[in-house]
Each structure stands twice: as C-alpha cells, then as structure tokens.
Design a protein around this motif. Sequence first.
Motif, PDB file in Angstrom:
ATOM      1  N   GLU A  84       0.828  -1.197   0.000  1.00  0.00           N
ATOM      2  CA  GLU A  84       0.000   0.000   0.000  1.00  0.00           C
ATOM      3  C   GLU A  84       0.868   1.256   0.000  1.00  0.00           C
ATOM      4  O   GLU A  84       1.962   1.278   0.563  1.00  0.00           O
ATOM      5  CB  GLU A  84      -0.914   0.008   1.227  1.00  0.00           C
ATOM      6  CG  GLU A  84      -1.886  -1.166   1.273  1.00  0.00           C
ATOM      7  CD  GLU A  84      -2.758  -1.138   2.519  1.00  0.00           C
ATOM      8  OE1 GLU A  84      -2.620  -0.173   3.313  1.00  0.00           O
ATOM      9  OE2 GLU A  84      -3.549  -2.068   2.696  1.00  0.00           O
ATOM     10  N   GLY A  85       0.370   2.301  -0.646  1.00  0.00           N
ATOM     11  CA  GLY A  85       1.080   3.571  -0.651  1.00  0.00           C
ATOM     12  C   GLY A  85       2.305   3.555  -1.547  1.00  0.00           C
ATOM     13  O   GLY A  85       2.444   2.722  -2.446  1.00  0.00           O
ATOM     14  N   LYS A  86       3.218   4.477  -1.306  1.00  0.00           N
ATOM     15  CA  LYS A  86       4.450   4.563  -2.090  1.00  0.00           C
ATOM     16  C   LYS A  86       5.294   3.319  -1.859  1.00  0.00           C
ATOM     17  O   LYS A  86       5.267   2.739  -0.765  1.00  0.00           O
ATOM     18  CB  LYS A  86       5.238   5.817  -1.678  1.00  0.00           C
ATOM     19  CG  LYS A  86       4.525   7.127  -1.993  1.00  0.00           C
ATOM     20  CD  LYS A  86       5.252   8.312  -1.383  1.00  0.00           C
ATOM     21  CE  LYS A  86       6.661   8.450  -1.935  1.00  0.00           C
ATOM     22  NZ  LYS A  86       7.331   9.672  -1.404  1.00  0.00           N
ATOM     23  N   THR A 143       7.378   2.955   1.366  1.00  0.00           N
ATOM     24  CA  THR A 143       6.721   2.864   2.667  1.00  0.00           C
ATOM     25  C   THR A 143       6.377   1.435   3.069  1.00  0.00           C
ATOM     26  O   THR A 143       5.974   1.211   4.207  1.00  0.00           O
ATOM     27  CB  THR A 143       5.427   3.698   2.683  1.00  0.00           C
ATOM     28  OG1 THR A 143       4.521   3.188   1.688  1.00  0.00           O
ATOM     29  CG2 THR A 143       5.729   5.157   2.389  1.00  0.00           C
ATOM     30  N   ASN A 182       7.647  -1.666   8.014  1.00  0.00           N
ATOM     31  CA  ASN A 182       7.420  -0.699   6.925  1.00  0.00           C
ATOM     32  C   ASN A 182       8.266   0.566   7.045  1.00  0.00           C
ATOM     33  O   ASN A 182       8.053   1.526   6.314  1.00  0.00           O
ATOM     34  CB  ASN A 182       5.938  -0.311   6.817  1.00  0.00           C
ATOM     35  CG  ASN A 182       5.039  -1.501   6.544  1.00  0.00           C
ATOM     36  OD1 ASN A 182       5.433  -2.440   5.849  1.00  0.00           O
ATOM     37  ND2 ASN A 182       3.831  -1.487   7.098  1.00  0.00           N
TER      38      ASN A 182
END
Length: 402
Positions: free
Chosen positions: A178-180, A183, A231
Amino acid sequence: MDLAFTPEEQQFREDIRAWVAQALPKEISDKVHNAQRLTREDMQAWAKILGKKGWLGYGWPSQFGGPGWNAVQKHLFEEELAMAGAPRIVPFGPVMVAPVIMAFGNKAQQERFLPGIASGEVWWSQGYSEPGSGSDLASVRTKAERQGDKYIVNGQKTWTTLGQYGEWMFNLVRTSSEGKPQTGISFLLIDMKSPGVSVRPIKLLDGECEVNDVFFDNVEVPVENLIGEENKGWTYAKHLLSHERTNIADVNRAKRELERLKRIAQAEGVYEDQRFRDQIALLEIDVVALEMLVLRVLSAEKSGKNSLDIAGLLKIKGSEIQQRYTELMMLAAGPYSLPFIFEAMEAGWQGDQSATGVLQGFPGGVVGNASLAPNYFNFRKTTIYGGSNEVQRNIVAQTVLG
C-alpha cells in the motif's frame, strides 16, 4: 579548514603501524600486495585478530564496545591497514549492519548480534539487490508475510557478495504493497541456516564465484528479528547505504594500488614511456584529489560542522579510480596479464613468465602479474554496485548542487 594532522594524530598513526606490523600474518599481506586470491580463512583470520584487539568495529562508539575513535583516527587506521597489506575488512557486519542495529535496534537485538560481529565470529551478508531491483531498491519484491510471531519470507536476492560464506543476512523485504513503494519495506535479519534458504554461486568473468543468488522458500523468521518498525526499513536502508558508498570510495586502497602500478610499470619496462607515465600521473592527481575531499569531510566532522552529504560523490570518484588503476596495470603487463589458474598458483609457478619474473619492492618480494586480467574484469562492477554511478550523479545533483 585544517588538513594537517596534529602531533597526537601522527603518534596515533605510528602506534597503529607498529601494531599492524606485528599482528598481520605475512602470508596474508603478501597475497594482498599481489592481489592474489584470499580464502574465507584468510579474511576471517584477520577479522578475528582485529576482533580480539577490539578494532574490528573500529568505527563503533565506546558504549557498544568500540574504541570510540574520531573521524580522523578512523581514517588513519584504514590507511595504515591498507598500506600494510591487510585484507579489506568485510564490511557487511561491522561497517554496514552494526550501525543500523545500534541506531534502530532494541537492546535485546544489540546484545544478541553485536558481540558476534565485533569478534569476527559471525559472517554477515547483504540482501538488497534483486533481479530487476538494483539501483532502484524501492522496487524490491521479496515478500515477508506476518503470521503470528513469525514472518514467512519468499523471494530472491542476487549479487550477494560472498554470500556462500554467510551465516546471517540483513534483508530489505516487502511487508506492505500500500502507498508509495518505499513505505512498504522492512529491515529483517535472517539466519542463513534456516530451512528454505538456498545459495547459488554466480561464476564471474574472472573465474571466481564472488557473488551469489539467494533464494527464500517459505523461510520462517521470528518477529524479534525485525529491526525497528515494520514498513520503516527504507529509512534504515538509507542510513546503511551512506556507510556502503563511503566504504566503496576506499581512497587508502587506491593509494596502495597506485604504488603497485608504478612497480609493475617499472618491472615491465613501460615506465619510461612518456605517454604511459602521463596516464599514471593523471591517475595520481585524481587519487590525491579524492584524498583531499575525504580530508575535507574529516576536518568538518572534527570541528563539529555538518559536512556535505557527498557519500555518492565519493563513491563515483572512488569506483572510477579503481577501474582505471586495474586497467593500467593490465596494459603495463600486456600478454603477461594472465588469468587465475588456481592449480598453477597453488603450485607456485604462475606469474614467473613476466618480463622480470619477480617484481622488486614488495615486502619479501612477490610473484608477477597473474591476477591483473581477472582484477580488471572484476572491477568493472564498481561503478554499478552500491547504486550505479549514473543514479549517484542524479542524487548528487539534487542534494549537493540543489
């Protein structure tokens, strides 16, 4: 900015030099001076000697068992070891993962892992690059799925230097998509004796298997082996990479190999060729310039100023210099730049076919040019590993030039 060493620093240098002269086994230093093959036993024997003295973790602060040296003392220590012909300290444990454990690991992890690194007893490997994920580490795909109190790791690492000797491995693994991309990466320590870990050596142009593929097939890793927070591994990886890229520059080895280049050129009769000597002079200017850049950084650190973030710049220049001196050595020896034939080397004859048979000027005398072509091939890697020089130029442009 003061680039001169103080009397106290000069005395420190003399003390280090005297100790190394007494502690470094001659059979190992002869191999280093001639760029001959170092075995695992050679490298670890020297690591244990340093560990017993308390100097394998020479860059460590005193609270973690290190000598607590300042930046200048560390530089002088590295220089004396290089000029004496000591094997380069395998960096993955004491230089790379140890600072991460100190900065981001918990007390239990520090007590568990740091003593084995400091003593040289435990061999560490680095698990960063993957097929398709080298300079772009944010794209790593090796996956670690949490199941209760353990992670299940699946994936592949590649170009793992000396991974065939590894006992523990620090890894960037993907724990979230999830996300960049940055991360979702975590920093995980893996016991290489765990079921499901397999190592496949990669044979290189020089005939050595210096690098390896490492595969993870449902490898169970205790959650307690996670460094820091899940993460947040990208932050820890950047901390480590600054140490790696500065280490790659290795100006002290460049100074030693420059002197070796001159001896080879003299022995092979090309030193009097003005055009060839011009190339040596140009290389020497660059080595001195790199050393001055390193000393500028050390001067800033010693005076408490924030030095420029130039790890990438040091890596660019240092790696290019390494390629140039290996190329000039091979050109100097010409057809006598023989490949490694291990059986011949062990029999003691390879290298005797150079123009002079034995080069003079090394401690105890040395064999000739048998390793020059393999070293030339091997050092093609230096502008790629640790983040390719093209990528480093972009980083320098953004962080230094603005």
